[in-house]
Motif scaffolding. Sequence first.
Motif, short mmCIF file in Angstrom:
data_model
loop_
_atom_site.label_atom_id
_atom_site.label_comp_id
_atom_site.label_asym_id
_atom_site.label_seq_id
_atom_site.Cartn_x
_atom_site.Cartn_y
_atom_site.Cartn_z
N LEU A 1 -30.76 -10.44 3.18
CA LEU A 1 -29.75 -9.65 3.93
C LEU A 1 -28.83 -10.73 4.18
O LEU A 1 -27.69 -10.20 3.64
N ALA A 2 -29.48 -11.58 4.49
CA ALA A 2 -28.11 -12.94 5.10
C ALA A 2 -28.52 -14.07 4.38
O ALA A 2 -29.39 -15.25 4.94
N PRO A 3 -28.27 -14.25 2.97
CA PRO A 3 -28.38 -15.43 2.00
C PRO A 3 -27.99 -16.29 3.03
O PRO A 3 -28.46 -17.44 2.22
N ALA A 4 -26.54 -16.08 2.90
CA ALA A 4 -25.92 -17.85 3.14
C ALA A 4 -26.83 -18.37 4.52
O ALA A 4 -27.07 -20.01 4.40
N THR A 5 -27.23 -17.45 5.81
CA THR A 5 -28.05 -17.89 6.86
C THR A 5 -29.63 -18.28 6.15
O THR A 5 -30.00 -19.22 7.34
N SER A 6 -29.96 -17.98 5.31
CA SER A 6 -31.46 -18.01 4.92
C SER A 6 -31.48 -19.73 3.93
O SER A 6 -32.22 -20.36 4.73
N ALA A 7 -30.38 -19.91 3.68
CA ALA A 7 -30.07 -21.54 2.82
C ALA A 7 -30.39 -22.16 3.93
O ALA A 7 -30.81 -23.42 3.84
N LEU A 8 -29.33 -21.70 4.65
CA LEU A 8 -29.02 -23.25 5.65
C LEU A 8 -30.22 -23.33 7.04
O LEU A 8 -30.84 -24.29 7.20
N VAL A 9 -30.77 -22.37 7.09
CA VAL A 9 -32.78 -22.46 7.94
C VAL A 9 -33.73 -23.43 7.18
O VAL A 9 -33.73 -24.09 7.95
N ALA A 10 -33.44 -22.99 5.51
CA ALA A 10 -34.02 -23.83 5.10
C ALA A 10 -33.85 -25.43 4.84
O ALA A 10 -34.98 -26.14 5.38
N LYS A 11 -32.51 -25.59 5.09
CA LYS A 11 -31.57 -26.73 5.01
C LYS A 11 -31.57 -27.56 6.18
O LYS A 11 -32.11 -28.71 6.38
N ILE A 12 -31.50 -26.93 7.24
CA ILE A 12 -31.89 -27.25 8.65
C ILE A 12 -33.07 -27.73 8.71
O ILE A 12 -33.88 -29.02 9.56
N VAL A 13 -34.59 -27.35 8.10
CA VAL A 13 -35.96 -26.78 8.84
C VAL A 13 -36.43 -28.68 7.41
O VAL A 13 -37.44 -29.74 8.40
N ALA A 14 -35.93 -28.76 6.41
CA ALA A 14 -35.77 -29.60 5.50
C ALA A 14 -35.30 -30.79 6.09
O ALA A 14 -36.21 -31.88 5.94
N ALA A 15 -34.31 -30.97 6.62
CA ALA A 15 -33.98 -31.74 7.17
C ALA A 15 -34.32 -32.38 8.37
O ALA A 15 -34.58 -34.05 8.46
N CYS A 16 -35.01 -32.05 9.32
CA CYS A 16 -35.51 -32.34 11.00
C CYS A 16 -37.29 -32.33 11.07
O CYS A 16 -37.80 -32.84 11.84
N LEU A 17 -37.78 -31.52 10.45
CA LEU A 17 -39.03 -31.29 10.57
C LEU A 17 -39.78 -32.17 9.83
O LEU A 17 -39.67 -31.56 8.30
N GLU B 1 -43.04 -32.06 6.44
CA GLU B 1 -43.32 -31.01 5.68
C GLU B 1 -44.79 -30.20 5.35
O GLU B 1 -45.07 -28.88 5.57
N ASP B 2 -45.24 -30.80 6.56
CA ASP B 2 -46.53 -29.88 6.97
C ASP B 2 -47.02 -29.90 8.33
O ASP B 2 -47.85 -29.76 8.34
N LEU B 3 -45.21 -29.32 8.23
CA LEU B 3 -45.65 -28.04 9.67
C LEU B 3 -44.84 -27.50 9.78
O LEU B 3 -45.20 -26.17 10.58
N VAL B 4 -43.95 -27.49 8.86
CA VAL B 4 -43.06 -26.41 8.98
C VAL B 4 -42.46 -26.12 7.43
O VAL B 4 -41.94 -27.10 7.20
N ALA B 5 -42.55 -24.94 6.90
CA ALA B 5 -41.96 -24.51 5.85
C ALA B 5 -41.31 -23.46 5.77
O ALA B 5 -42.01 -22.47 6.53
N VAL B 6 -40.12 -23.94 4.54
CA VAL B 6 -38.92 -22.17 5.06
C VAL B 6 -39.21 -21.68 2.75
O VAL B 6 -39.28 -22.59 2.79
N VAL B 7 -39.70 -20.30 3.05
CA VAL B 7 -40.21 -19.87 2.03
C VAL B 7 -39.27 -18.65 1.75
O VAL B 7 -38.77 -17.72 2.59
N GLU B 8 -37.82 -18.34 1.33
CA GLU B 8 -36.93 -17.27 1.35
C GLU B 8 -37.07 -16.39 -0.61
O GLU B 8 -37.92 -17.06 -1.29
N GLY B 9 -37.27 -14.89 0.09
CA GLY B 9 -36.44 -14.51 -1.35
C GLY B 9 -37.29 -12.87 -0.81
O GLY B 9 -36.70 -12.49 0.94
N GLY B 10 -37.48 -11.87 -1.13
CA GLY B 10 -36.96 -10.70 -1.13
C GLY B 10 -38.83 -10.53 -0.41
O GLY B 10 -39.13 -10.88 -0.17
N VAL B 11 -38.27 -8.74 -1.15
CA VAL B 11 -40.27 -7.98 -0.63
C VAL B 11 -41.01 -8.37 -1.36
O VAL B 11 -42.01 -8.78 -0.32
N GLU B 12 -41.13 -9.40 -2.36
CA GLU B 12 -41.75 -9.79 -3.08
C GLU B 12 -42.79 -10.71 -2.29
O GLU B 12 -43.76 -11.38 -2.47
#
Length: 465
Positions: free
Chosen positions: A143-159, A161-172
């Motif tokens: 429901l906050a798509p711009a921030t959701s995409a940015l969270v994924a971007k921040i994590v991918a840039a500095c953490l 990938e075998d420590l933190v993963a961001v999975v975006e999407g809805g209820v499913e």
Amino acid sequence: MSPAAEAFARLRAGDARRRTEFTVQKRRAVLKRLASEIRAREAEIMAALAADLGKPAVEVRISEIIPILSEIRHTSRHLKAWAGVRRVRPTLSMIGTRATIRPEPKGTVLILAPWNYPLCLALGPLVSAIAAGNAAVVKPSELAPATSALVAKIVAACLPEDLVAVVEGGVETATALLAQPFDHIFFTGSPAVGKVVMAAAAKTLASVTLELGGKSPVILGPDADLKKAARMVAWGKFQNAGQTCIAPDHVFVPRAQEAGFTKALRAEIARMYGARPQASRSFARLIGAKHFERVRGMVTEAVGHGATLITGGEAEAASRYLAPTVLTHVPADAALMREEIFGPVLPVIAYDDLGAVLAGIEAGEKPLALYVFARDRKLIARICAATTSGAVGVNVTLAHFLHLNLPFGGIGQSGLGAAHGRWGFQAFSHEKPVLENRFAVLDPLMPPYGKLSARLARLVQALVG
């Protein structure tokens, strides 16, 4: 394999290695990189939250960026002590043993973040999870798509990938994640969805932290400073357009002070947001059309059934704007009094008998916060003793969320478990007891039982009481 299952499997594969290799020093280094990335992306963070919630830049800094950076700083400073092995003294029957408690990571954890503070409540729990030595999957709110995409971007840039993963999407996506056997689930959201999360966790016996909500009441005592109370209540209620889990939901005010308090509230709203809050650069917007229609409908229903509109009520669907609104004489059966409002609408309820107010609060669901405005220490103590809530604020609202030496969490319908600071570290840790036998006298207590065993058992019983 679904993205949810793939992310879980990838992180789970490193659990054993992390228990021995992910040292305090390495955890601090990861947190330092996260802090640096957040600072480097301040402009992007402000733009994303403006797009999702219309949040003013200053409010983004105060309520989203500063809490995360404070959590990282506080955690890094204390992490060595929190993660260290603690020795505990033996009880009388355990003389001759050596006992320690060794905090260890739970493993691979899931963080389900909400939309109202979509950066802070995604990355804040992540700080605690990393500090405790875990891998984490973060699912931001769709429901906050711009921030959701940015969270994924921040994590991918500095953490890693075998420590933190961001999975975006809805209820499913959330449903698919909840089907994975995570070791701990940290959820922030509504009590209704919290029950779904807890039911899913029960299938794999995952532990949970639930930060929920509820109708957080404010009680003004007869001696309250009305101007200061109005300022604190207006700030706590209308920040983020009322979309705060610990925002004041409604105010109980002595009948003799009702007119004075509502007058002070109007003055504070004008001081904070001007004569036209819609034009103010300090007032946020509701998250979406569905939520906008829900809150506006609650106001319309209350006014239609006799509530008095003191100020506000103006709305514009296109921009999801609902003015800071104060009402009195709201019917007890109105939706505003039955449901968590989660918007910029404040019912003010005059009372004659404080005892009846306290009994009513105790008869309902336990709130996440309760606020008291009074000078009388006996009255404050009475209210604290007579009610149950996640936290109590005395002559202040919201600020306990920022106090990292206090646990933050609810009770009953408003939540389960605690977060922030040491409590966040503990939420994501298993405190493993280790008992070492040095010279304990245990052999005479073992079969076959004879006279010596009986005498020794009686002696131990007499010693322990």
